[in-house]
Write a protein that holds these residues in place. Structure first.
Motif, mmCIF file in Angstrom:
data_model
loop_
_atom_site.group_PDB
_atom_site.id
_atom_site.type_symbol
_atom_site.label_atom_id
_atom_site.label_comp_id
_atom_site.label_asym_id
_atom_site.label_seq_id
_atom_site.Cartn_x
_atom_site.Cartn_y
_atom_site.Cartn_z
ATOM 1 N N SER A 39 2.971 9.039 -0.385
ATOM 2 C CA SER A 39 1.774 9.886 -0.454
ATOM 3 C C SER A 39 2.164 11.355 -0.354
ATOM 4 C CB SER A 39 0.816 9.489 0.664
ATOM 5 O OG SER A 39 -0.273 10.371 0.689
ATOM 6 N N SER A 80 0.864 -1.184 0.000
ATOM 7 C CA SER A 80 0.000 0.000 0.000
ATOM 8 C C SER A 80 0.899 1.232 0.000
ATOM 9 C CB SER A 80 -0.925 0.004 1.216
ATOM 10 O OG SER A 80 -0.157 0.106 2.396
ATOM 11 N N ARG A 100 -5.600 -1.503 -2.172
ATOM 12 C CA ARG A 100 -4.785 -2.704 -2.381
ATOM 13 C C ARG A 100 -5.177 -3.222 -3.753
ATOM 14 N NH1 ARG A 100 -3.737 -1.004 1.834
ATOM 15 N NH2 ARG A 100 -3.103 -2.026 3.773
ATOM 16 N N GLU A 150 -8.782 0.411 -10.287
ATOM 17 C CA GLU A 150 -7.967 -0.569 -9.556
ATOM 18 C C GLU A 150 -7.179 -1.466 -10.505
ATOM 19 O OE1 GLU A 150 -11.001 -1.170 -5.735
ATOM 20 O OE2 GLU A 150 -10.512 -2.870 -7.040
ATOM 21 N N GLU A 199 -4.534 6.010 -1.162
ATOM 22 C CA GLU A 199 -3.900 5.615 0.103
ATOM 23 C C GLU A 199 -4.516 4.347 0.682
ATOM 24 O OE1 GLU A 199 -4.365 9.238 2.213
ATOM 25 O OE2 GLU A 199 -2.572 10.155 1.317
ATOM 26 N N ASN A 200 -5.782 4.111 0.370
ATOM 27 C CA ASN A 200 -6.456 2.923 0.915
ATOM 28 C C ASN A 200 -6.469 1.744 -0.048
ATOM 29 O OD1 ASN A 200 -7.409 3.782 3.595
ATOM 30 N ND2 ASN A 200 -8.398 5.399 2.379
ATOM 31 N N GLU A 236 -6.908 10.086 -1.265
ATOM 32 C CA GLU A 236 -7.488 9.292 -0.171
ATOM 33 C C GLU A 236 -7.833 7.881 -0.640
ATOM 34 O OE1 GLU A 236 -10.644 11.705 1.555
ATOM 35 O OE2 GLU A 236 -9.075 13.222 1.897
ATOM 36 N N TRP A 237 -8.418 7.824 -1.839
ATOM 37 C CA TRP A 237 -8.737 6.512 -2.417
ATOM 38 C C TRP A 237 -7.443 5.702 -2.626
ATOM 39 C CZ3 TRP A 237 -6.976 4.733 -7.194
ATOM 40 C CH2 TRP A 237 -7.535 3.528 -7.634
#
Lengths: 429, 429
Positions: free
Chosen positions: A83, A77, A110, A133, A107-108, A104-105
């Motif tokens: 970031s 991640s 996987r 993704e 950073e979260n 923000e998306w």
């Protein structure tokens, strides 16, 4: 000796090839943000395609090792420092290029699951899910396969053979640098992440170009390396945008508009050096002929298939016909570049347009002639969007050897985009 | 990172070139023991001679730095591990080659003072004292001067230029290894300590030859490297023995006997592969013609000046004339070797005699063509005994370019040793 470091290193179960989510091309993140904003929920499938079928990837690479590497990528991640770099850095002179909602998306994030199956002596490797993704799998998946193939060959060599191999590869690269040094107003960047020999080798190549070419070396497409080496991250956009937009079109009329819609969305988000069009997805000639006038105002064009000199001459004529001064425009060559080709294109176009080079595979993976049977020669591996919301994608490009998609769809696209006879050019990398 | 090591390294005032008393040629220690036994109290002067006067050593090398390096060598003493290795090792199949009285003396040895003076753009560097002590200065003094000259050139290069320089040097050496690999029954050793580019580079070259040539690489003359890399230490005897013995002769008759007296002392101490004569100090032809029969029983000959093929043919004829089978004899070539010459000599003599090569300067210091103005090309620097008990020494060799000593003494030696016309061959390294 630092015992603690040695002991810590023992704890790695594998030697991970991709160790960061930003060990990827900068334009992937730019496109990802655009997709995240405009087409977030599109379901896509990306698939690995080995155009060099004489390289038996599944015989060379152990399936277990490949799974371990891919699983490792799924464990990654975005780190806090990465970031911070993406949020705080100036890209192409612009601050805060990445919006907060996207960051923000990201950073979260996987990466989603993969599907791997051996088929004969090749692997079938696909990724399914939402477009923002899945698209981020392309570069690390390619880098993993390329480097595992390198390792398969290197594993058979002993310590001194390895030292001499890299001494020769360094010498080879430096001879290229010395030849390029003579070119006035050269403008060249590293585009070699996806088909690199290895991460460490790419990192070395980038440093060598920085050292050897000075300001003529404008940066690297690799965000991890750009961050670590404090260089410019380089890139704009790729074929996957028009390919997916086109696949989603509900009619031939919508299909014909799709490539321009992509650039219209891009136009809203970016300015200056990021306004570089990639016109060859469905044939450069038709694309430019039918292009709206606002596109002639863009900064430049990337020539990525077909005869590059023809493509650039065509663009120059087109700018002149639209009342633009080509000397103010940038042409980025990025297809299968090698020193001879760079020198020839530079000679032909320098002064007539602003010339840039995005040097890929033969920068970061030129081990041709260095081991027996040329077992380390680069080859043509890609990872492409093949479906979007269940429909097949199509790519034509300016070289029929690079065309992709179901036959009937290719025929339909050729009709809609008015593509005639195309010159067939052998694809090696 | 190991902080303690980093901090410890900061404590070095200089980066010492010679870090051990056994970073020297093995034959120096063999000869030292012989001298310690037979001529311990002889007073000698050794002096640096730069035969390549176009290399302005005093302009290139800072006098302060040179003094620091020489002072550092004077601070060295034999370490416990080094002493154990010398005492415990098997050299040429023989245990306890070094006698206890010699080892005790060596363990307590510090090198004597040096005299350094700048003369124009060269340095005058001399060492005076008893022979066993002074003779050990030769190799470290040469290695220090050679490496300081390398550093002077390397200091102007940046990090990547350095990386590429060594990549090219490695590539160059490996190409030599690949050419030598084809030779059947090759027998080659490193003799390159005195005129090496640097310690680390010699160490790399030795490892590369070991890896690339396997058993054909028989070892290194450098004791430190032989110990560290667990290889054979190679060497027998040099010109300084006959030169000093000859200088001490009280009459022409004694002078004529001196070179044989050296080998008679050697005969008493050594057998087998250590019984290698070096016949060229006062002309190979006369030396062999007047040699006692017991010398024909020796294992072989080292050819170190003149036309090497002529020298070897002459030795073969001589052995046959003395009823010996040349195929049982070893010929060691050690003068200015390069791959072409090695291959040619190997072709001419392999099978007719046992052929060995002692590869020196162009093994450990071949940076020709790698930097502008060939500023790293090796050159001909020697450090020789110039007086013994106040009398000048003389060397003639088989090449008048290598002759040394006062003119009238050279004339006398030529007469005593019956030396006629000699072919003049340019000395580069």
């Amino acid at each position: 000796m630092d015992i603690a470091t040695r002991v810590y290193n023992h704890k790695w179960k594998i030697d991970p090839i991709v160790r960061s989510l930003i060990d990827t091309d900068f334009y992937k993140l730019l496109m990802c943000q655009s997709v995240f904003r405009n087409r977030r929920d599109t379901q896509v499938t990306f698939s690995l395609i080995n155009r060099s079928t004489h390289i038996p990837l599944a015989d060379l690479i152990d399936e277990g090792e490949l799974r371990e590497q891919l699983d490792h990528i799924r464990s990654l991640s975005l780190s806090r420092g990465e970031s911070t770099w993406l949020r705080g850095n100036t890209f192409y002179g612009k601050r805060q290029m990445f919006r907060s909602d996207f960051m923000e998306w990201f950073e979260n994030l996987r990466l989603p699951p993969y599907h791997l199956e051996r088929k004969g002596n090749q692997y079938e490797l696909t990724f399914e899910g939402t477009w923002p993704e899945v698209m981020l799998w392309e570069i690390p998946a390619l880098a993993v396969l390329m480097e595992l193939r390198s390792r398969a060959v290197l594993n058979r060599m002993d310590r001194f053979e390895l030292q001499v191999l890299y001494a020769r590869a360094m010498t080879k690269l430096w001879e290229k640098v010395e030849r390029l040094r003579g070119l006035e107003d050269l403008n060249i960047a590293d585009f070699g992440t996806r088909r690199r020999h290895s991460f460490l080798w790419q990192d070395w190549c980038v440093q060598a170009l920085g050292e050897g070419l000075g300001d003529a070396f404008t940066g690297t497409s690799n965000c991890k390396i750009a961050m670590h080496r404090e260089m410019e991250a380089i890139g704009t956009n790729a074929h996957e945008l028009p390919m997916v937009y086109a696949a989603l079109a509900e009619s031939d009329a919508e299909l014909a508009r799709a490539p321009y819609e992509v650039l219209s969305d891009w136009h809203d988000e970016h300015e200056g050096n990021l306004r570089i069009m990639l016109p060859d997805t469905y044939g450069t000639e038709g694309f430019l002929k039918h292009a709206p006038d606002w596109l002639a105002g863009w900064t430049g064009i990337r020539v990525d298939s077909g005869d590059p000199a023809k493509g650039a001459e065509f663009a120059i004529d087109w700018w002149q016909a639209r009342g633009e001064d080509p000397r103010e425009k940038r042409v980025i060559f990025s297809d299968g570049l090698e020193v001879d080709k760079i020198i020839a294109l530079h000679r032909q176009f320098s002064g007539r347009v602003k010339v840039s080079f995005g040097w890929g595979t033969l920068l970061t993976n030129d081990f041709r002639g260095l081991v027996p049977n040329d077992a380390l020669a680069p080859f043509s591996l890609v990872c492409k969007a093949v479906t979007a919301n269940g429909r097949p994608t199509v790519k034509l490009s300016d070289n029929p050897e690079k065309a992709m998609g179901p036959e009937d769809e290719i025929a339909r696209y050729k009709r809609v985009f008015d593509v005639g006879e195309q010159e067939r050019i052998k694809v090696t990398v």
